[in-house]
Motif scaffolding. Structure first.
Motif, PDB file in Angstrom:
ATOM      1  N   VAL A 279       4.827   2.562  -6.587  1.00 33.17           N
ATOM      2  CA  VAL A 279       4.408   1.189  -6.897  1.00 33.17           C
ATOM      3  C   VAL A 279       4.828   0.902  -8.336  1.00 33.17           C
ATOM      4  O   VAL A 279       4.395   1.584  -9.273  1.00 33.17           O
ATOM      5  CB  VAL A 279       2.884   1.017  -6.703  1.00 33.17           C
TER       6      VAL A 279
ATOM      7  N   ASP B 104      -5.330  -0.975 -13.002  1.00 29.18           N
ATOM      8  CA  ASP B 104      -6.031  -0.025 -12.131  1.00 29.18           C
ATOM      9  C   ASP B 104      -7.170  -0.591 -11.309  1.00 29.18           C
ATOM     10  O   ASP B 104      -8.213   0.038 -11.172  1.00 29.18           O
ATOM     11  CB  ASP B 104      -6.582   1.144 -12.972  1.00 29.18           C
TER      12      ASP B 104
ATOM     13  N   LEU C 108      -3.476   4.079  -2.430  1.00 29.34           N
ATOM     14  CA  LEU C 108      -2.359   3.449  -3.144  1.00 29.34           C
ATOM     15  C   LEU C 108      -1.760   2.298  -2.324  1.00 29.34           C
ATOM     16  O   LEU C 108      -1.383   1.266  -2.884  1.00 29.34           O
ATOM     17  CB  LEU C 108      -1.297   4.502  -3.493  1.00 29.34           C
TER      18      LEU C 108
ATOM     19  N   GLY D 199      -3.970  10.099  -8.461  1.00 31.25           N
ATOM     20  CA  GLY D 199      -2.669   9.495  -8.713  1.00 31.25           C
ATOM     21  C   GLY D 199      -2.141   9.804 -10.092  1.00 31.25           C
ATOM     22  O   GLY D 199      -2.847  10.379 -10.933  1.00 31.25           O
TER      23      GLY D 199
ATOM     24  N   MET E 271      -8.279   0.429  -6.703  1.00 36.47           N
ATOM     25  CA  MET E 271      -8.169   1.848  -6.389  1.00 36.47           C
ATOM     26  C   MET E 271      -9.523   2.530  -6.514  1.00 36.47           C
ATOM     27  O   MET E 271      -9.930   3.256  -5.612  1.00 36.47           O
ATOM     28  CB  MET E 271      -7.202   2.483  -7.394  1.00 36.47           C
TER      29      MET E 271
ATOM     30  N   LYS F 255       3.495   3.983 -10.303  1.00 35.66           N
ATOM     31  CA  LYS F 255       2.307   4.696  -9.818  1.00 35.66           C
ATOM     32  C   LYS F 255       2.663   5.453  -8.555  1.00 35.66           C
ATOM     33  O   LYS F 255       3.383   4.940  -7.699  1.00 35.66           O
ATOM     34  CB  LYS F 255       1.193   3.700  -9.476  1.00 35.66           C
ATOM     35  N   MET F 256       2.139   6.665  -8.439  1.00 34.06           N
ATOM     36  CA  MET F 256       2.387   7.476  -7.236  1.00 34.06           C
ATOM     37  C   MET F 256       1.189   8.381  -7.007  1.00 34.06           C
ATOM     38  O   MET F 256       0.329   8.510  -7.880  1.00 34.06           O
ATOM     39  CB  MET F 256       3.658   8.304  -7.426  1.00 34.06           C
ATOM     40  N   VAL F 257       1.149   9.013  -5.837  1.00 36.82           N
ATOM     41  CA  VAL F 257       0.048   9.957  -5.591  1.00 36.82           C
ATOM     42  C   VAL F 257       0.406  11.294  -6.232  1.00 36.82           C
ATOM     43  O   VAL F 257       1.583  11.603  -6.432  1.00 36.82           O
ATOM     44  CB  VAL F 257      -0.252  10.139  -4.082  1.00 36.82           C
TER      45      VAL F 257
ATOM     46  N   GLU G  97      -3.996  -0.517  -2.903  1.00 38.07           N
ATOM     47  CA  GLU G  97      -3.777  -1.115  -4.218  1.00 38.07           C
ATOM     48  C   GLU G  97      -2.525  -1.993  -4.212  1.00 38.07           C
ATOM     49  O   GLU G  97      -2.521  -3.086  -4.768  1.00 38.07           O
ATOM     50  CB  GLU G  97      -3.676  -0.034  -5.302  1.00 38.07           C
TER      51      GLU G  97
END
Ligand code: ADE
Length: 368
Positions: free
Chosen positions: A109, A246, A75, A37, A249, A61-63, A78
């Motif tokens: 996110v 974090d 994700l 991510g 995850m 947050k992203m992949v 999460e």
């Protein structure tokens, strides 16, 4: 009976109230990147209900790769954990999500932005201007003592400590009340709180350790495991507030790769409890072991744990044989003892986060 964490999260619902319109999110620069991510800084227009039109700075947050379905699933997990968790001052809280484009592999996110970044980087880059209040025997100097003139730092001393920080200090410090080039610790600390001057003191480290224990106690009370608690996953926000980030995850991602590297090339083995290494068992009590390592990182000002020791079976063997790190020179005795208790081989003999929080609180009361 409790279901395994992964089954629990599958069952958690997504609540549409968290949905944030994608077009009102303006993505900016990258803040961090991991194996799967990444996190970018962004502006969220109209995020606060009563401030329509104004934008709030957030972290998104992203992949890393939209074709990696395992990363996307992680994700989603999460996000569900964040929704389940609710909000706490010492946790990086959820602000919203963009889920509409998930069929194309895009899930965003939105979480709180923490201006000063992660604790590990912050500590190591401000090591030179650290104000140590612990004597050679591991005792914290009393407040009355620190107020004494003998403990006042001269500007020259500050320059000697860290030339880059002190230039900054010299320009911006409040005027010298004594007229002798001396500034009491009190005014330095006060100034630091006001303007986030790059001077960390023992008091800050104690305050941060209390806040991390509080955030982790909240996680544990919600039956959420962190699984990768480390100074790199603790973020520093305004006004000396630290937040645990974090969670949720890491656990599954590291599951099949004991020696897998994290984003910064660090190996999480050095943060993992003995039972996690040998039997792949994770619990809030294994998070407590990691908290002990975070204490060590904080009081050694961002050093890598087990300095000079390579990762591998040897380190695991050594830990199994009872090897533990020593109290860092800047750590008060209490924190040295606390680390040792967090690293007890039997998870049940370790303190809980609630006990840690209460014990650190008592320490804080006794040193002010
Ligand atoms: N890096 C990773 N997450 C972050 C956040 N929420 N705020 C600031 N920096 C970050």
């Amino acid at each position: 009976p409790l279901l395994p964490m992964e089954d629990q999260t599958e069952m958690l619902p997504y609540d549409q109230r968290w949905e944030f319109p994608r077009y009102r999110l303006k993505l900016g620069t990258q803040l961090g990147v991991g194996c799967f991510g990444r996190v970018v800084k962004a502006k969220a227009v109209g995020m606060n209900k009563n401030s329509n039109g104004t934008a709030r700075t957030v972290a998104v947050k992203m992949v890393k790769s939209q074709t990696n379905s395992a990363a996307l699933e992680a994700l989603v997990r999460e996000l569900k954990i964040l929704i389940h968790l609710g909000s706490h001052l010492n946790v990086v809280n959820l602000l919203g999500a963009c889920t509409k484009e998930m069929h194309k592999g895009e899930l965003l996110v939105i979480v709180e932005y923490c201006r000063f970044g992660n604790l590990q980087t912050y500590l190591s880059s401000h090591r030179g201007s650290f104000v140590n209040l612990v004597d050679e025997f591991g005792n914290i100097r009393s407040q009355s003592e620190t107020e004494e003139k003998e403990n006042a730092l001269s500007l020259q001393e500050m320059c000697d400590r860290d030339p880059t920080a002190s230039t900054f200090c010299l320009d911006l410090l409040p005027t010298d009340p004594t007229g002798r080039g001396e500034i009491g610790l009190e005014s330095i600390c006060q100034y630091q709180r006001d303007a986030a001057l790059p001077c960390i003191t023992t008091h800050d480290l104690i305050s941060w350790s209390f806040q991390i224990a509080s955030g982790m106690d909240y996680l544990a009370s919600k039956k959420v495991l962190h699984g990768d608690l480390a100074a790199r996953n603790v973020l520093l926000a305004d006004a000396g507030v630290v937040k645990v980030a974090d969670f949720g995850m890491a656990k599954r991602l590291y599951y099949d790769g004991k020696y897998e590297k994290t984003s910064q090339g660090l190996l999480p083995v050095k943060w993992m409890a003995i039972e996690s290494l040998t039997d792949r068992v994770f619990s809030s009590q294994s998070d407590v072991w990691s908290f002990g390592v975070v204490l060590w990182e904080m009081f050694s000002l961002g050093k890598v744990p087990y300095p000079g020791m390579e990762i591998g079976h040897l380190l695991v063997k050594e830990i199994q044989n009872g090897y533990r790190m020593e109290r860092p020179i800047n750590a008060p005795n209490f924190f040295g003892e606390t680390m040792a208790r967090c690293w007890k081989a039997d998870p049940n003999e370790r303190p809980t986060f609630r006990q840690l929080k209460d014990a650190i609180c008592s320490q804080m009361e006794s040193c002010i």
